[in-house]
Design a protein around this motif. Structure first.
Motif, PDB file in Angstrom:
ATOM      1  N   LEU A 148     -45.682 -27.467  -8.060  1.00  0.00           N
ATOM      2  CA  LEU A 148     -44.592 -28.121  -8.785  1.00  0.00           C
ATOM      3  C   LEU A 148     -43.974 -29.282  -8.024  1.00  0.00           C
ATOM      4  N   LYS A 149     -44.545 -29.682  -6.916  1.00  0.00           N
ATOM      5  CA  LYS A 149     -43.975 -30.790  -6.141  1.00  0.00           C
ATOM      6  C   LYS A 149     -44.004 -32.068  -6.973  1.00  0.00           C
ATOM      7  N   ASP A 150     -42.900 -32.798  -6.947  1.00  0.00           N
ATOM      8  CA  ASP A 150     -42.717 -34.033  -7.707  1.00  0.00           C
ATOM      9  C   ASP A 150     -42.810 -33.813  -9.212  1.00  0.00           C
ATOM     10  N   SER A 151     -42.600 -32.580  -9.650  1.00  0.00           N
ATOM     11  CA  SER A 151     -42.572 -32.275 -11.082  1.00  0.00           C
ATOM     12  C   SER A 151     -41.136 -31.996 -11.505  1.00  0.00           C
ATOM     13  N   ILE A 152     -40.823 -32.375 -12.723  1.00  0.00           N
ATOM     14  CA  ILE A 152     -39.468 -32.140 -13.211  1.00  0.00           C
ATOM     15  C   ILE A 152     -39.188 -30.652 -13.376  1.00  0.00           C
ATOM     16  N   TRP A 153     -40.259 -29.856 -13.531  1.00  0.00           N
ATOM     17  CA  TRP A 153     -40.075 -28.410 -13.658  1.00  0.00           C
ATOM     18  C   TRP A 153     -39.634 -27.781 -12.346  1.00  0.00           C
ATOM     19  N   ALA A 154     -39.832 -28.476 -11.241  1.00  0.00           N
ATOM     20  CA  ALA A 154     -39.330 -27.985  -9.956  1.00  0.00           C
ATOM     21  C   ALA A 154     -37.811 -28.006  -9.902  1.00  0.00           C
ATOM     22  N   LEU A 155     -37.175 -28.770 -10.800  1.00  0.00           N
ATOM     23  CA  LEU A 155     -35.720 -28.815 -10.878  1.00  0.00           C
ATOM     24  C   LEU A 155     -35.164 -27.779 -11.846  1.00  0.00           C
ATOM     25  N   ILE A 156     -36.038 -27.107 -12.598  1.00  0.00           N
ATOM     26  CA  ILE A 156     -35.600 -26.163 -13.633  1.00  0.00           C
ATOM     27  C   ILE A 156     -35.929 -24.724 -13.269  1.00  0.00           C
ATOM     28  N   ILE A 157     -37.177 -24.467 -12.914  1.00  0.00           N
ATOM     29  CA  ILE A 157     -37.648 -23.086 -12.739  1.00  0.00           C
ATOM     30  C   ILE A 157     -36.904 -22.328 -11.644  1.00  0.00           C
ATOM     31  N   PRO A 158     -36.610 -22.917 -10.477  1.00  0.00           N
ATOM     32  CA  PRO A 158     -35.942 -22.118  -9.435  1.00  0.00           C
ATOM     33  C   PRO A 158     -34.567 -21.591  -9.823  1.00  0.00           C
ATOM     34  N   LEU A 159     -33.918 -22.184 -10.807  1.00  0.00           N
ATOM     35  CA  LEU A 159     -32.559 -21.769 -11.179  1.00  0.00           C
ATOM     36  C   LEU A 159     -32.512 -21.040 -12.515  1.00  0.00           C
ATOM     37  N   ILE A 160     -33.660 -20.708 -13.085  1.00  0.00           N
ATOM     38  CA  ILE A 160     -33.669 -20.114 -14.417  1.00  0.00           C
ATOM     39  C   ILE A 160     -32.981 -18.753 -14.427  1.00  0.00           C
ATOM     40  N   ILE A 161     -33.244 -17.916 -13.437  1.00  0.00           N
ATOM     41  CA  ILE A 161     -32.693 -16.560 -13.429  1.00  0.00           C
ATOM     42  C   ILE A 161     -31.692 -16.411 -12.298  1.00  0.00           C
ATOM     43  N   SER A 162     -30.525 -15.911 -12.635  1.00  0.00           N
ATOM     44  CA  SER A 162     -29.510 -15.517 -11.661  1.00  0.00           C
ATOM     45  C   SER A 162     -29.291 -14.019 -11.816  1.00  0.00           C
ATOM     46  N   ALA A 163     -29.535 -13.271 -10.742  1.00  0.00           N
ATOM     47  CA  ALA A 163     -29.406 -11.815 -10.815  1.00  0.00           C
ATOM     48  C   ALA A 163     -27.990 -11.406 -11.196  1.00  0.00           C
ATOM     49  N   PHE A 164     -27.013 -12.146 -10.729  1.00  0.00           N
ATOM     50  CA  PHE A 164     -25.620 -11.824 -11.038  1.00  0.00           C
ATOM     51  C   PHE A 164     -25.355 -11.924 -12.535  1.00  0.00           C
ATOM     52  N   PHE A 165     -25.838 -12.984 -13.167  1.00  0.00           N
ATOM     53  CA  PHE A 165     -25.621 -13.162 -14.598  1.00  0.00           C
ATOM     54  C   PHE A 165     -26.431 -12.161 -15.414  1.00  0.00           C
ATOM     55  N   VAL A 166     -27.607 -11.751 -14.919  1.00  0.00           N
ATOM     56  CA  VAL A 166     -28.387 -10.723 -15.612  1.00  0.00           C
ATOM     57  C   VAL A 166     -27.602  -9.419 -15.664  1.00  0.00           C
ATOM     58  N   LEU A 167     -26.983  -9.054 -14.555  1.00  0.00           N
ATOM     59  CA  LEU A 167     -26.199  -7.817 -14.521  1.00  0.00           C
ATOM     60  C   LEU A 167     -24.943  -7.927 -15.382  1.00  0.00           C
ATOM     61  N   ILE A 168     -24.359  -9.110 -15.440  1.00  0.00           N
ATOM     62  CA  ILE A 168     -23.190  -9.307 -16.318  1.00  0.00           C
ATOM     63  C   ILE A 168     -23.601  -9.131 -17.780  1.00  0.00           C
ATOM     64  N   MET A 169     -24.711  -9.735 -18.169  1.00  0.00           N
ATOM     65  CA  MET A 169     -25.201  -9.569 -19.539  1.00  0.00           C
ATOM     66  C   MET A 169     -25.521  -8.109 -19.827  1.00  0.00           C
ATOM     67  N   ARG A 170     -26.162  -7.438 -18.888  1.00  0.00           N
ATOM     68  CA  ARG A 170     -26.500  -6.023 -19.074  1.00  0.00           C
ATOM     69  C   ARG A 170     -25.245  -5.193 -19.310  1.00  0.00           C
ATOM     70  N   THR A 171     -24.218  -5.431 -18.507  1.00  0.00           N
ATOM     71  CA  THR A 171     -22.965  -4.691 -18.676  1.00  0.00           C
ATOM     72  C   THR A 171     -22.324  -4.987 -20.026  1.00  0.00           C
ATOM     73  N   PHE A 172     -22.384  -6.252 -20.445  1.00  0.00           N
ATOM     74  CA  PHE A 172     -21.807  -6.625 -21.742  1.00  0.00           C
ATOM     75  C   PHE A 172     -22.548  -5.938 -22.876  1.00  0.00           C
ATOM     76  N   PHE A 173     -23.880  -5.946 -22.820  1.00  0.00           N
ATOM     77  CA  PHE A 173     -24.662  -5.296 -23.869  1.00  0.00           C
ATOM     78  C   PHE A 173     -24.362  -3.796 -23.936  1.00  0.00           C
ATOM     79  N   MET A 174     -24.195  -3.169 -22.776  1.00  0.00           N
ATOM     80  CA  MET A 174     -23.971  -1.721 -22.734  1.00  0.00           C
ATOM     81  C   MET A 174     -22.598  -1.331 -23.262  1.00  0.00           C
ATOM     82  N   THR A 175     -21.587  -2.141 -22.972  1.00  0.00           N
ATOM     83  CA  THR A 175     -20.204  -1.764 -23.283  1.00  0.00           C
ATOM     84  C   THR A 175     -19.696  -2.336 -24.600  1.00  0.00           C
ATOM     85  N   THR A 176     -20.335  -3.360 -25.119  1.00  0.00           N
ATOM     86  CA  THR A 176     -19.793  -4.063 -26.290  1.00  0.00           C
ATOM     87  C   THR A 176     -20.618  -3.849 -27.546  1.00  0.00           C
TER      88      THR A 176
END
Length: 310
Positions: A148-176
């Protein structure tokens, strides 16, 4: 009877704040808003100030003389700035949408009690919050394995998943999300994808809008990925472009040898070093300043979706 009529008329509701309390709350938030707006106003005024006036008088809310030299200096290479703006906007929009899709698709299954592998997958994403592989293996994966060097996808893929936000979504789905609603949809013949698209996502607009806002800010403000993966100016973001410009200004301002060489070659060494810093902040803010008002309506709409109405 008289007391009941007063209560029914609503002249003295129980949850109403007293005037001093309401005044104190309003005063606090007005003051807090001013503390956020005033520095931005100062930056704008300094960016349109005359460089010599800033050096002589310091930063002023209302400078003695105005000059747009800082913006003229920045936009001498307007083609590169507009191209970097396009890269930043593309990366921000596409990256935010992909982030929401991937994280929601990961968080929803691990929030279901009937999913047999929920705990292992939850531990897997939680483990990445505690331990990382380090910078060098991370770089080698994206450059050598994924190419992915010199590819625009190198600016997108590394930040696609945040473990913190995944757990926040999981908690929201479970409780709401009510399990009874999901069960009734299954009884009516809806599949898992239909339940997720037609029921779960509309009821989850508050958490989706919150995560989208933070991911938008993350993608827009990122310059490190451009520094690591991009060597061609055609694919750098506007934040990294401003970062490079600031480093060049600092180098020229502190390196007398470089200044003498430029002047000996017949070049001009005069540039607005102080005001251009503030102009870069204004250029770097760009359209991201409108992100929160856009997501705010989804906050309000998401809070009312699925509410009990009578």
């Amino acid at each position: 009877m008289e007391t009941a009529s007063k209560s029914a008329s609503g002249s003295n509701p129980k949850n109403q704040l007293s005037r001093p309390s309401a005044f104190g709350i309003h005063f606090f938030f007005i003051l807090y808003s001013l503390l956020c707006i005033i520095p931005l106003f100062l930056i704008i005024m300094v960016s349109i100030s005359d460089e010599s006036a800033v050096i002589r008088e310091g930063y002023q809310f209302f400078p003695s003389s105005y000059d747009l030299g800082a913006y003229l200096f920045l936009f001498k290479d307007a083609t590169q700035i507009f191209r970097s703006y396009g890269i930043s906007i593309f990366v921000t929009v596409v990256g935010t949408l992909l982030s929401l899709i991937v994280m929601a698709l990961y968080a929803y299954p691990i929030s279901r009690s009937d999913f047999p592998h929920a705990k292992p997958f939850t531990f897997f994403v939680f483990f990445t919050m505690l331990f990382g592989g380090g910078l060098v293996p991370w770089y080698l994966v994206y450059v050598q394995m994924l190419d992915l060097k010199d590819s625009i996808w190198a600016l997108i893929i590394p930040l696609i998943i945040s473990a913190f936000f995944v757990l926040i979504m999981r908690t929201f789905f479970m409780t709401t999300i009510p399990s009874a609603v999901l069960e009734s949809a299954k009884i009516d013949g809806a599949g898992e994808l239909m339940i997720f698209m037609r029921i779960v996502l509309p009821l989850s607009l508050p958490v989706l809008a919150t995560v989208a806002l933070f991911q938008t800010l993350t993608y827009w403000n990122d310059w490190f990925l451009s520094l690591v993966f991009i060597t061609k100016d055609a694919n750098i973001t506007v934040q990294y472009l401003m970062y490079k410009t600031m480093l060049n200004i600092q180098f020229l301002a502190n390196n007398t040898t470089a200044a003498a060489a430029i002047q000996a070659a017949g070049g001009s060494f005069r540039f607005p070093s102080e005001t251009v810093r503030m102009a870069m902040v204004i250029v770097g803010i760009g359209p991201i300043i409108f992100a929160y008002p856009f997501f705010q309506k989804y906050f309000v709409r998401g809070l009312t979706v699925g509410a009990v109405k009578g």
